[in-house]
Design a protein around this motif. Sequence first.
Motif, PDB file in Angstrom:
ATOM      1  N   GLN A 161       0.719  -0.926  -0.060  1.00  0.00           N
ATOM      2  CA  GLN A 161      -0.061   0.228   0.200  1.00  0.00           C
ATOM      3  C   GLN A 161       0.908   1.225  -0.134  1.00  0.00           C
ATOM      4  O   GLN A 161       1.994   1.105   0.341  1.00  0.00           O
ATOM      5  N   SER A 162       0.207   2.413  -0.290  1.00  0.00           N
ATOM      6  CA  SER A 162       0.703   3.549  -0.250  1.00  0.00           C
ATOM      7  C   SER A 162       0.916   4.144   1.448  1.00  0.00           C
ATOM      8  O   SER A 162      -0.206   3.930   1.981  1.00  0.00           O
ATOM      9  N   PRO A 163       1.893   4.834   1.815  1.00  0.00           N
ATOM     10  CA  PRO A 163       3.058   5.181   1.096  1.00  0.00           C
ATOM     11  C   PRO A 163       4.238   4.262   1.011  1.00  0.00           C
ATOM     12  O   PRO A 163       5.335   4.502   0.516  1.00  0.00           O
ATOM     13  N   TYR A 164       3.983   2.984   1.859  1.00  0.00           N
ATOM     14  CA  TYR A 164       5.184   2.150   1.974  1.00  0.00           C
ATOM     15  C   TYR A 164       5.582   1.546   0.512  1.00  0.00           C
ATOM     16  O   TYR A 164       7.027   1.357   0.473  1.00  0.00           O
ATOM     17  N   GLY A 165       4.689   1.552  -0.310  1.00  0.00           N
ATOM     18  CA  GLY A 165       5.080   0.741  -1.724  1.00  0.00           C
ATOM     19  C   GLY A 165       6.334   1.769  -2.426  1.00  0.00           C
ATOM     20  O   GLY A 165       6.760   1.057  -3.470  1.00  0.00           O
ATOM     21  N   THR A 166       6.120   2.695  -2.202  1.00  0.00           N
ATOM     22  CA  THR A 166       7.163   3.741  -2.940  1.00  0.00           C
ATOM     23  C   THR A 166       8.650   3.524  -2.605  1.00  0.00           C
ATOM     24  O   THR A 166       9.740   3.961  -3.432  1.00  0.00           O
ATOM     25  N   LYS A 167       8.775   2.697  -1.468  1.00  0.00           N
ATOM     26  CA  LYS A 167      10.249   2.360  -0.954  1.00  0.00           C
ATOM     27  C   LYS A 167      10.801   1.204  -2.048  1.00  0.00           C
ATOM     28  O   LYS A 167      11.908   0.956  -2.081  1.00  0.00           O
ATOM     29  N   GLY A 168       9.736   0.458  -2.459  1.00  0.00           N
ATOM     30  CA  GLY A 168      10.382  -0.613  -3.539  1.00  0.00           C
ATOM     31  C   GLY A 168      10.216  -2.177  -2.475  1.00  0.00           C
ATOM     32  O   GLY A 168       9.844  -2.051  -1.001  1.00  0.00           O
ATOM     33  N   GLN A 169      10.642  -3.092  -2.881  1.00  0.00           N
ATOM     34  CA  GLN A 169      10.495  -4.367  -2.233  1.00  0.00           C
ATOM     35  C   GLN A 169      11.456  -4.460  -0.698  1.00  0.00           C
ATOM     36  O   GLN A 169      12.861  -4.088  -1.064  1.00  0.00           O
ATOM     37  N   ARG A 170      11.139  -4.749   0.254  1.00  0.00           N
ATOM     38  CA  ARG A 170      12.141  -5.038   1.317  1.00  0.00           C
ATOM     39  C   ARG A 170      12.894  -5.891   1.272  1.00  0.00           C
ATOM     40  O   ARG A 170      12.807  -7.068   0.451  1.00  0.00           O
ATOM     41  N   THR A 171      14.113  -5.498   1.840  1.00  0.00           N
ATOM     42  CA  THR A 171      15.351  -6.790   1.726  1.00  0.00           C
ATOM     43  C   THR A 171      15.453  -7.658   2.685  1.00  0.00           C
ATOM     44  O   THR A 171      16.435  -8.288   2.855  1.00  0.00           O
ATOM     45  N   GLN A 172      14.524  -7.247   3.983  1.00  0.00           N
ATOM     46  CA  GLN A 172      14.855  -8.417   5.111  1.00  0.00           C
ATOM     47  C   GLN A 172      13.616  -8.882   5.555  1.00  0.00           C
ATOM     48  O   GLN A 172      12.449  -7.931   5.741  1.00  0.00           O
ATOM     49  N   ARG A 173      13.356 -10.051   5.937  1.00  0.00           N
ATOM     50  CA  ARG A 173      12.311 -10.576   6.489  1.00  0.00           C
ATOM     51  C   ARG A 173      12.611 -11.252   8.119  1.00  0.00           C
ATOM     52  O   ARG A 173      13.931 -11.124   8.250  1.00  0.00           O
ATOM     53  N   ASN A 174      11.629 -11.602   8.808  1.00  0.00           N
ATOM     54  CA  ASN A 174      11.965 -11.990  10.341  1.00  0.00           C
ATOM     55  C   ASN A 174      13.028 -12.980  10.195  1.00  0.00           C
ATOM     56  O   ASN A 174      13.708 -12.794  11.200  1.00  0.00           O
TER      57      ASN A 174
END
Length: 260
Positions: free
Chosen positions: A212-225
């Motif tokens: 969702q916005s605004p999170y999506g503007t940063k792109g795919q996250r690089t770390q999961r739990n």
Amino acid sequence: MKKDCVKRISVVSMLKRREVLGFLGGTAAVSLIGCWRGQSTSAKPIGRLTQTPTRKAIAQTPTCVVKPQQTEGPYFVDEKLNRSDIRSDPSNGAVKQGVPLRLVFRVSGINGRSCTPLRGATVDIWHCDALGVYSDVRDFNGDTQGQKFLRGYQVTNANGTAEFVTIYPGWYPGRTAHIHFKIRTDSASGRGSEFTSQLYFDDALTDQIYAQSPYGTKGQRTQRNDGDGIFQDGGEELMLQLTQDAQGYVGTFDIGLQMT
């Protein structure tokens, strides 16, 4: 009192060193003891959403539970901002955008073999915004010194609760989604103690929110739990169970402290 509760108290000396040493501060020694009343309240992944807990349910006496201490990290600033809604920046009134999150801490003290609400404890929280930026720091994201968004503290009431309104945290390289918190007791006298740790979220829900916005503007996250080194040091015990309400999500976190 149930047998398994007595058993946990009898083996407190066997707790991992990080779960005990985290509560040494001032002249008081603080330790965590698990003391379940009936069913265990250990966190489970949010496979489905349930109804929002009522205010009456939130105000009930909290359960004493074992939680490990985790690193404070480089971004703690003792702003002394006494406020429940931490989304705004006091310097200009700007409000951080993101999925609303109501966070309720239920802090209890262990007195002998009983768990009672701990009144007067100071609970601080701080975390990054939807784009992974912390306030009042200078780092790889830039310089936000002087800004104080997404920081604040509350003092627990007679029910041992402290409540915040914030947003679902974003991410930055090397870390999964998390919220920092610190609990201090009897800080005015200078003889109090403190406990510092972090809260975590189910990866599946985080994926939904980050689309969702605004999170999506940063792109795919690089770390999961499972790839986060700090999460691996007890993060499963620090998972925040969330339910959905009309505004966003609600999470209630129980923690018990014993002064000896």
